[in-house]
Scaffold this motif. Structure first.
Motif, PDB file in Angstrom:
ATOM      1  N   THR A  59     -27.434   8.593 -31.275  1.00 17.03           N
ATOM      2  CA  THR A  59     -27.675   9.544 -32.591  1.00 17.03           C
ATOM      3  C   THR A  59     -27.060  10.647 -32.856  1.00 17.03           C
ATOM      4  O   THR A  59     -26.841  11.050 -33.914  1.00 17.03           O
ATOM      5  N   PHE A  60     -26.383  11.231 -31.875  1.00 19.71           N
ATOM      6  CA  PHE A  60     -25.726  12.481 -32.051  1.00 19.71           C
ATOM      7  C   PHE A  60     -24.239  12.418 -31.540  1.00 19.71           C
ATOM      8  O   PHE A  60     -23.838  11.388 -30.783  1.00 19.71           O
ATOM      9  N   SER A  94     -21.408  19.995 -30.421  1.00 19.40           N
ATOM     10  CA  SER A  94     -21.832  19.101 -31.513  1.00 19.40           C
ATOM     11  C   SER A  94     -22.519  19.912 -32.481  1.00 19.40           C
ATOM     12  O   SER A  94     -22.743  21.308 -32.334  1.00 19.40           O
ATOM     13  N   ASP A  95     -22.668  19.347 -33.741  1.00 17.83           N
ATOM     14  CA  ASP A  95     -23.685  20.278 -34.752  1.00 17.83           C
ATOM     15  C   ASP A  95     -25.010  20.260 -34.217  1.00 17.83           C
ATOM     16  O   ASP A  95     -25.926  21.406 -34.768  1.00 17.83           O
ATOM     17  N   ASP A  96     -25.432  19.392 -33.449  1.00 15.36           N
ATOM     18  CA  ASP A  96     -26.853  19.397 -32.836  1.00 15.36           C
ATOM     19  C   ASP A  96     -26.944  19.206 -31.478  1.00 15.36           C
ATOM     20  O   ASP A  96     -27.411  18.311 -31.033  1.00 15.36           O
ATOM     21  N   LYS A 131     -34.989  17.659 -30.994  1.00 13.73           N
ATOM     22  CA  LYS A 131     -33.798  17.906 -31.753  1.00 13.73           C
ATOM     23  C   LYS A 131     -33.429  16.964 -32.958  1.00 13.73           C
ATOM     24  O   LYS A 131     -33.527  15.671 -32.605  1.00 13.73           O
ATOM     25  N   ARG A 132     -33.264  17.392 -34.236  1.00 12.66           N
ATOM     26  CA  ARG A 132     -33.019  16.351 -35.358  1.00 12.66           C
ATOM     27  C   ARG A 132     -31.292  16.747 -35.510  1.00 12.66           C
ATOM     28  O   ARG A 132     -30.953  17.768 -35.550  1.00 12.66           O
ATOM     29  N   ASN A 133     -30.746  15.504 -36.059  1.00  9.65           N
ATOM     30  CA  ASN A 133     -29.398  15.421 -36.161  1.00  9.65           C
ATOM     31  C   ASN A 133     -29.156  15.578 -37.705  1.00  9.65           C
ATOM     32  O   ASN A 133     -30.256  15.724 -38.276  1.00  9.65           O
ATOM     33  N   ASP A 134     -27.998  15.635 -38.174  1.00  4.99           N
ATOM     34  CA  ASP A 134     -27.925  15.865 -39.738  1.00  4.99           C
ATOM     35  C   ASP A 134     -28.369  14.660 -40.716  1.00  4.99           C
ATOM     36  O   ASP A 134     -28.581  14.970 -41.724  1.00  4.99           O
TER      37      ASP A 134
END
Length: 193
Positions: A59-60, A94-96, A131-134
């Motif tokens: 998912t990331f 990464s963004d997350d 952690k949550r992604n976008d």
């Protein structure tokens, strides 16, 4: 994107094995050499695809900067095949990101004079447990302290320099209520001294 990254890792693994076999080296039927580098230090550095592997949700997105240092195997570990202690890190780009710091023991089995398979077993400390992604998808590792497993295939160009393809797997082995896990798949250069 993920399919092409996984395909590239598989091609690299097969290329390492076929190159070694084509070189006509003494090999698997002539015996497996375990602990060949047990008395040496080793530095590994490279990159990987973030959150790419067969056992965790993907998912990331992003990359990973990977580094490891291996120390000579202490004499008392000879009974276990002379594994070398290691410390390492996956720094996510990464963004997350979830960054991973890990340590444990590493075994290598040389199938030929230059081609080997490796396995590492240890533990990790991670910068985040959840952690949550976008897109709002939650990654719950279940704990900030997890198990670290690593599989690798390597080829020595010289006695001191080589390369590896590897898979890092971080999870809690279903010891917590959530076990999403985290993986990275990549390649790195090796220097031994």
């Amino acid at each position: 994107m993920r399919t092409s990254t996984q395909l590239a890792a598989m091609v690299a693994f097969l290329a390492l094995g076929s190159y070694s076999a084509a070189a006509g080296e003494a090999g698997f039927l002539g015996g497996i050499d375990i602990g060949k580098n047990a008395a040496r230090y080793e530095v590994r550095a490279g990159g990987a695809a973030y959150d790419v592997g067969p056992f965790t949700p993907d998912t990331f997105d992003g990359g990973v900067i990977n580094g490891e240092v291996l120390a000579p195997s202490p004499a008392f570990l000879a009974v276990l095949g002379s594994p070398r202690p290691y410390i390492g890190t996956d720094i996510a780009i990464s963004d997350d990101p979830i960054d991973v710091f890990y340590a444990g023991l590493n075994w290598e089995a040389y199938l030929t004079d230059r081609f080997y398979l490796g396995f590492s077993l240890g533990g990790s400390v991670n910068t985040d447990q959840k952690k949550r992604n976008d897109e709002g998808e939650l990654r719950d590792l279940g704990s900030p302290v997890l198990f670290h497993l690593q599989a690798s295939a390597g080829l020595d160009f010289t006695r001191d320099i080589g390369m590896q393809v590897y898979l890092n797997h971080i999870s809690n082995a279903n010891l917590a209520s959530s076990n999403d896990g985290l993986e990275s798949t990549g390649a790195r250069l090796i220097y031994r001294f």
